[in-house]
Design an enzyme around this catalytic site. Structure first.
Site, short mmCIF file in Angstrom:
data_model
loop_
_atom_site.label_atom_id
_atom_site.label_comp_id
_atom_site.label_asym_id
_atom_site.label_seq_id
_atom_site.Cartn_x
_atom_site.Cartn_y
_atom_site.Cartn_z
N SER A 1 -15.96 -0.53 1.13
CA SER A 1 -15.82 -1.19 2.43
C SER A 1 -17.12 -1.85 2.82
O SER A 1 -18.20 -1.42 2.39
CB SER A 1 -15.45 -0.15 3.50
OG SER A 1 -15.51 -0.71 4.78
N TYR B 1 -17.06 8.14 6.85
CA TYR B 1 -16.48 6.93 6.24
C TYR B 1 -17.55 6.05 5.60
O TYR B 1 -17.46 5.68 4.43
CB TYR B 1 -15.66 6.15 7.27
CG TYR B 1 -14.83 5.05 6.67
CD1 TYR B 1 -13.63 5.35 6.03
CD2 TYR B 1 -15.24 3.72 6.70
CE1 TYR B 1 -12.85 4.35 5.45
CE2 TYR B 1 -14.48 2.72 6.12
CZ TYR B 1 -13.27 3.04 5.50
OH TYR B 1 -12.53 2.04 4.92
N1 LIG Z 1 -7.66 -2.19 6.04
C1 LIG Z 1 -8.96 -2.35 6.21
O1 LIG Z 1 -9.40 -2.98 7.22
C2 LIG Z 1 -9.91 -1.80 5.20
C3 LIG Z 1 -11.24 -2.26 5.23
C4 LIG Z 1 -12.15 -1.77 4.29
C5 LIG Z 1 -11.73 -0.86 3.33
N2 LIG Z 1 -10.45 -0.42 3.33
C6 LIG Z 1 -10.07 0.55 2.30
O2 LIG Z 1 -8.94 0.07 1.61
C7 LIG Z 1 -8.24 1.16 1.02
C8 LIG Z 1 -6.74 0.97 1.26
O3 LIG Z 1 -6.49 1.01 2.64
P1 LIG Z 1 -5.40 0.10 3.35
O4 LIG Z 1 -6.12 -0.77 4.30
O5 LIG Z 1 -4.49 -0.52 2.36
O6 LIG Z 1 -4.63 1.22 4.22
P2 LIG Z 1 -3.09 1.67 4.24
O7 LIG Z 1 -2.22 0.48 4.39
O8 LIG Z 1 -3.02 2.72 5.29
O9 LIG Z 1 -2.86 2.30 2.80
C9 LIG Z 1 -3.51 3.50 2.44
C10 LIG Z 1 -2.93 4.05 1.14
O10 LIG Z 1 -3.62 5.27 0.82
C11 LIG Z 1 -2.66 6.26 0.52
N3 LIG Z 1 -3.16 7.60 0.84
C12 LIG Z 1 -3.68 8.03 2.01
N4 LIG Z 1 -3.93 9.35 1.95
C13 LIG Z 1 -3.54 9.76 0.71
C14 LIG Z 1 -3.52 11.02 0.06
N5 LIG Z 1 -3.91 12.16 0.68
N6 LIG Z 1 -3.07 11.09 -1.21
C15 LIG Z 1 -2.65 9.96 -1.84
N7 LIG Z 1 -2.62 8.74 -1.27
C16 LIG Z 1 -3.07 8.65 0.00
C17 LIG Z 1 -1.45 5.89 1.39
O11 LIG Z 1 -0.27 6.39 0.81
P3 LIG Z 1 0.60 7.64 1.36
O12 LIG Z 1 0.46 7.71 2.84
O13 LIG Z 1 1.98 7.31 0.89
O14 LIG Z 1 0.03 8.83 0.65
C18 LIG Z 1 -1.47 4.38 1.27
O15 LIG Z 1 -0.79 3.98 0.11
C19 LIG Z 1 -8.84 2.43 1.64
O16 LIG Z 1 -9.69 3.05 0.72
C20 LIG Z 1 -9.63 1.89 2.84
O17 LIG Z 1 -10.72 2.73 3.15
C21 LIG Z 1 -9.52 -0.87 4.23
#
Ligand SMILES: NC(=O)c1ccc[n+]([C@@H]2O[C@H](COP(=O)([O-])OP(=O)(O)OC[C@H]3O[C@@H](n4cnc5c(N)ncnc54)[C@H](OP(=O)(O)O)[C@@H]3O)[C@@H](O)[C@H]2O)c1
Length: 269
Positions: A140, A154
């Site tokens: 991130s 985080y």
């Molecule tokens: N969106 C942003 O603004 C942003 C910015 C910077 C970095 N990121 C990073 O991008 C990555 C993906 O996030 P996203 O934005 O796509 O969020 P998201 O739409 O909420 O997706 C998160 C994914 O992680 C999975 N997950 C969460 N807890 C888990 C667990 N205990 N075991 C297995 N899978 C788990 C969820 O699946 P289930 O709930 O089905 O398990 C889901 O598929 C993360 O690492 C986040 O830190 C996001």
């Protein structure tokens, strides 16, 4: 057809589901994991139909310390060698360090830090034997900025993933594995379920729209960067400017800016 295989964690939503779509469009077979089996099965069906690729679904909760080993054992049992690993699963843990339970912090470390590192460790030997590998650790922009109040670990975890990716990438070159690359992808605000899950949607929706990216260009930047052997990539012009400012502005100014901006959306309750 001898297709390459990509394992994607957190593939049931957001950035992970987009990685699945883009690797499938490139003709790769997939292994999708997350907790929500129904979501993974639906996506697998869609991608098999659209792209004719093989998609294996293995539902796992990465908060369980046994999950990475079980995942790799299940793939070994099916004779599936992983060519690309996308460590993407993640979430935000709102609140301060004082207000949160240790069990929740420990689970957070397991999902966002230990599991990606363990999966990398377990899958690298196979990549080395086949002399090809791609590892993308979804970090991130928060890993660039100074730590600020709320969602305590985080920034630490994401900064750690950036350093880890740089080291693994350098080690692969150092040992002559010139076609194994590891890259930290550092998105800023990206449309996904992330801010719904951590309960900050109403606050983050007030952030300027020019700060936000769709998942598709974020993912494309990650795939392109890892193929080039780049150890870190920040997708998008606005995010690149922010990352550069954290390096060139005086530290107290960066700290003040990061603190005031993150106070707009980080929860300290
Ligand atoms: N969106 C942003 O603004 C942003 C910015 C910077 C970095 N990121 C990073 O991008 C990555 C993906 O996030 P996203 O934005 O796509 O969020 P998201 O739409 O909420 O997706 C998160 C994914 O992680 C999975 N997950 C969460 N807890 C888990 C667990 N205990 N075991 C297995 N899978 C788990 C969820 O699946 P289930 O709930 O089905 O398990 C889901 O598929 C993360 O690492 C986040 O830190 C996001």
């Amino acid at each position: 057809m001898n297709r390459r295989l990509c394992l994607i964690t957190g593939a049931s939503a957001g950035i992970g589901a987009e990685f699945a779509r883009q690797y499938a469009a490139l003709g790769w077979n997939l292994v999708l994991t997350a907790r929500r089996d129904d979501r993974l099965q639906a996506l697998a069906g869609e991608l098999r139909a659209q792209h004719g690729v093989d998609v294996t679904v293995i539902a796992e909760d990465l908060a369980d310390p046994g999950a990475p080993q079980r995942l790799v054992a299940a793939l070994d049992a099916q004779g599936l060698g992983v060519d690309a690993l996308v460590n993407n699963a993640g979430y935000g843990l709102p609140g301060t360090f004082f207000s949160t339970r240790w069990e929740d912090q420990a689970a957070f470390l397991q999902v966002l830090y230990t599991a990606p590192i363990e999966l990398t460790h377990r899958l690298l030997p196979g990549m080395a034997a086949r002399r090809f590998g791609r590892i993308i650790n979804v970090a991130s922009l928060a890993g660039y900025a100074p730590g600020s109040a709320g969602h305590t670990l985080y920034a630490s975890v994401k900064a750690g993933l950036i350093k880890f990716s740089e080291s693994v990438n350098a080690e692969c070159s150092a040992i002559g594995q010139s076609d194994i690359h590891c890259c930290a992808l550092c998105p800023g605000f990206t449309w996904s379920e992330f801010h719904d899950v951590n309960g900050t949607r109403s606050e983050t929706n007030k952030m300027p729209k020019w700060l936000w990216m769709e998942a598709a260009p974020v993912v494309a930047a990650g795939i392109e960067a890892v193929n080039r052997g780049q150890p870190v990539v920040v997708p998008g012009a606005a995010n690149k400017v922010i990352a550069a400012l954290t390096r060139i502005l005086p530290e107290p100014a960066v700290r003040a800016l990061a603190g005031s901006q993150s106070a707009r959306y980080r929860r300290t309750d």
